[in-house]
Design a protein around this motif. Sequence first.
Motif, PDB file in Angstrom:
ATOM      1  N   ILE A   1     -30.226  -1.992 -16.045  1.00 41.90           N
ATOM      2  CA  ILE A   1     -29.286  -3.115 -16.046  1.00 41.90           C
ATOM      3  C   ILE A   1     -29.928  -4.288 -16.784  1.00 41.90           C
ATOM      4  O   ILE A   1     -31.023  -4.720 -16.423  1.00 41.90           O
ATOM      5  CB  ILE A   1     -28.925  -3.543 -14.601  1.00 41.90           C
ATOM      6  CG1 ILE A   1     -28.369  -2.374 -13.793  1.00 41.90           C
ATOM      7  CG2 ILE A   1     -27.971  -4.735 -14.615  1.00 41.90           C
ATOM      8  CD1 ILE A   1     -27.020  -1.883 -14.225  1.00 41.90           C
ATOM      9  N   SER A   2     -29.243  -4.818 -17.785  1.00 43.12           N
ATOM     10  CA  SER A   2     -29.797  -5.927 -18.573  1.00 43.12           C
ATOM     11  C   SER A   2     -29.584  -7.284 -17.910  1.00 43.12           C
ATOM     12  O   SER A   2     -30.448  -8.155 -18.000  1.00 43.12           O
ATOM     13  CB  SER A   2     -29.182  -5.948 -19.976  1.00 43.12           C
ATOM     14  OG  SER A   2     -27.784  -6.212 -19.900  1.00 43.12           O
ATOM     15  N   HIS A   3     -28.419  -7.453 -17.270  1.00 39.32           N
ATOM     16  CA  HIS A   3     -28.128  -8.723 -16.601  1.00 39.32           C
ATOM     17  C   HIS A   3     -27.008  -8.497 -15.582  1.00 39.32           C
ATOM     18  O   HIS A   3     -26.430  -7.419 -15.517  1.00 39.32           O
ATOM     19  CB  HIS A   3     -27.785  -9.825 -17.616  1.00 39.32           C
ATOM     20  CG  HIS A   3     -26.565  -9.555 -18.443  1.00 39.32           C
ATOM     21  ND1 HIS A   3     -26.548  -8.665 -19.499  1.00 39.32           N
ATOM     22  CD2 HIS A   3     -25.324 -10.065 -18.371  1.00 39.32           C
ATOM     23  CE1 HIS A   3     -25.345  -8.649 -20.044  1.00 39.32           C
ATOM     24  NE2 HIS A   3     -24.578  -9.482 -19.374  1.00 39.32           N
TER      25      HIS A   3
ATOM     26  N   ILE B   1     -29.544   9.170 -17.669  1.00 43.34           N
ATOM     27  CA  ILE B   1     -29.913   7.754 -17.710  1.00 43.34           C
ATOM     28  C   ILE B   1     -28.664   6.956 -18.056  1.00 43.34           C
ATOM     29  O   ILE B   1     -27.996   7.225 -19.058  1.00 43.34           O
ATOM     30  CB  ILE B   1     -31.010   7.482 -18.757  1.00 43.34           C
ATOM     31  CG1 ILE B   1     -32.271   8.286 -18.440  1.00 43.34           C
ATOM     32  CG2 ILE B   1     -31.323   5.975 -18.827  1.00 43.34           C
ATOM     33  CD1 ILE B   1     -33.308   8.263 -19.545  1.00 43.34           C
ATOM     34  N   LEU B   2     -28.358   5.979 -17.226  1.00 48.11           N
ATOM     35  CA  LEU B   2     -27.204   5.127 -17.461  1.00 48.11           C
ATOM     36  C   LEU B   2     -27.702   3.761 -17.913  1.00 48.11           C
ATOM     37  O   LEU B   2     -28.474   3.112 -17.210  1.00 48.11           O
ATOM     38  CB  LEU B   2     -26.379   4.999 -16.176  1.00 48.11           C
ATOM     39  CG  LEU B   2     -25.069   4.238 -16.260  1.00 48.11           C
ATOM     40  CD1 LEU B   2     -24.107   4.899 -17.250  1.00 48.11           C
ATOM     41  CD2 LEU B   2     -24.434   4.156 -14.881  1.00 48.11           C
ATOM     42  N   LEU B   3     -27.298   3.353 -19.088  1.00 46.64           N
ATOM     43  CA  LEU B   3     -27.622   2.032 -19.605  1.00 46.64           C
ATOM     44  C   LEU B   3     -26.400   1.151 -19.367  1.00 46.64           C
ATOM     45  O   LEU B   3     -25.351   1.359 -19.979  1.00 46.64           O
ATOM     46  CB  LEU B   3     -27.959   2.104 -21.096  1.00 46.64           C
ATOM     47  CG  LEU B   3     -28.258   0.791 -21.814  1.00 46.64           C
ATOM     48  CD1 LEU B   3     -29.425   0.062 -21.155  1.00 46.64           C
ATOM     49  CD2 LEU B   3     -28.547   1.042 -23.286  1.00 46.64           C
ATOM     50  N   GLU B   4     -26.519   0.268 -18.401  1.00 49.72           N
ATOM     51  CA  GLU B   4     -25.447  -0.592 -17.896  1.00 49.72           C
ATOM     52  C   GLU B   4     -24.493   0.240 -17.043  1.00 49.72           C
ATOM     53  O   GLU B   4     -24.214   1.394 -17.343  1.00 49.72           O
ATOM     54  CB  GLU B   4     -24.697  -1.316 -19.006  1.00 49.72           C
ATOM     55  CG  GLU B   4     -25.556  -2.038 -20.015  1.00 49.72           C
ATOM     56  CD  GLU B   4     -26.465  -3.135 -19.457  1.00 49.72           C
ATOM     57  OE1 GLU B   4     -26.381  -3.474 -18.260  1.00 49.72           O
ATOM     58  OE2 GLU B   4     -27.277  -3.650 -20.238  1.00 49.72           O
ATOM     59  N   ALA B   5     -24.010  -0.344 -15.962  1.00 50.57           N
ATOM     60  CA  ALA B   5     -23.191   0.389 -14.990  1.00 50.57           C
ATOM     61  C   ALA B   5     -21.835  -0.267 -14.808  1.00 50.57           C
ATOM     62  O   ALA B   5     -21.354  -0.433 -13.697  1.00 50.57           O
ATOM     63  CB  ALA B   5     -23.932   0.477 -13.657  1.00 50.57           C
ATOM     64  N   GLY B   6     -21.210  -0.624 -15.906  1.00 57.06           N
ATOM     65  CA  GLY B   6     -19.924  -1.282 -15.803  1.00 57.06           C
ATOM     66  C   GLY B   6     -18.770  -0.359 -15.508  1.00 57.06           C
ATOM     67  O   GLY B   6     -17.781  -0.769 -14.901  1.00 57.06           O
TER      68      GLY B   6
ATOM     69  N   GLN C   1     -36.970  -8.947 -12.914  1.00 52.43           N
ATOM     70  CA  GLN C   1     -36.993  -9.397 -11.513  1.00 52.43           C
ATOM     71  C   GLN C   1     -35.738 -10.176 -11.132  1.00 52.43           C
ATOM     72  O   GLN C   1     -35.216 -10.009 -10.032  1.00 52.43           O
ATOM     73  CB  GLN C   1     -38.244 -10.239 -11.239  1.00 52.43           C
ATOM     74  CG  GLN C   1     -38.508 -10.446  -9.765  1.00 52.43           C
ATOM     75  CD  GLN C   1     -38.788  -9.141  -9.032  1.00 52.43           C
ATOM     76  OE1 GLN C   1     -39.653  -8.381  -9.434  1.00 52.43           O
ATOM     77  NE2 GLN C   1     -38.040  -8.869  -7.975  1.00 52.43           N
ATOM     78  N   ASP C   2     -35.214 -11.013 -12.034  1.00 54.60           N
ATOM     79  CA  ASP C   2     -33.995 -11.766 -11.731  1.00 54.60           C
ATOM     80  C   ASP C   2     -32.808 -10.834 -11.458  1.00 54.60           C
ATOM     81  O   ASP C   2     -31.978 -11.112 -10.587  1.00 54.60           O
ATOM     82  CB  ASP C   2     -33.641 -12.712 -12.878  1.00 54.60           C
ATOM     83  CG  ASP C   2     -34.597 -13.885 -13.002  1.00 54.60           C
ATOM     84  OD1 ASP C   2     -35.353 -14.147 -12.047  1.00 54.60           O
ATOM     85  OD2 ASP C   2     -34.578 -14.542 -14.059  1.00 54.60           O
ATOM     86  N   VAL C   3     -32.724  -9.748 -12.181  1.00 53.98           N
ATOM     87  CA  VAL C   3     -31.639  -8.777 -11.974  1.00 53.98           C
ATOM     88  C   VAL C   3     -31.803  -8.090 -10.621  1.00 53.98           C
ATOM     89  O   VAL C   3     -30.858  -8.007  -9.841  1.00 53.98           O
ATOM     90  CB  VAL C   3     -31.591  -7.753 -13.126  1.00 53.98           C
ATOM     91  CG1 VAL C   3     -30.682  -6.580 -12.777  1.00 53.98           C
ATOM     92  CG2 VAL C   3     -31.145  -8.422 -14.416  1.00 53.98           C
TER      93      VAL C   3
END
Length: 121
Positions: free
Chosen positions: A51-53, A27-32, A83-85
């Motif tokens: 992805i948070s934002h 599990i990847l939390l954020e993909a920067g 949904q916005d992401v």
Amino acid sequence: MRIEVLGCHGSETPKANAVGFLLDDHILLEAGTASSVLSMERQQKIKHVIISHLHLDHIKSLPFIADNRIGEEENSLTVYGIQDVIDGLKTHLFNDSIWPDFTRIENGKTPLLLFHHIKKF
């Protein structure tokens, strides 16, 4: 749960990577930053990305991780976000202009990329 910090910086320098946390290797939390610090073998183990934002330091590696899955049959990557992401990723990144729409490219019998909407609280 094992948490590996791949990066926790809002930018990139030779000594600091953009945001990314790997949870239990899948599990990847954020993909920067994942594609630039993880081997191909470790990237293939990732099944889910949260992805948070939409800031670039949170999504920059997502296209490369998806692209690196080509040829790995039935190894879809599921991306979770509000949904916005999800809408922003579809409209501005995975749109066949900036990057291929990997939701329409199959890897064996499954798409390379799946999106899953998370409901806001």
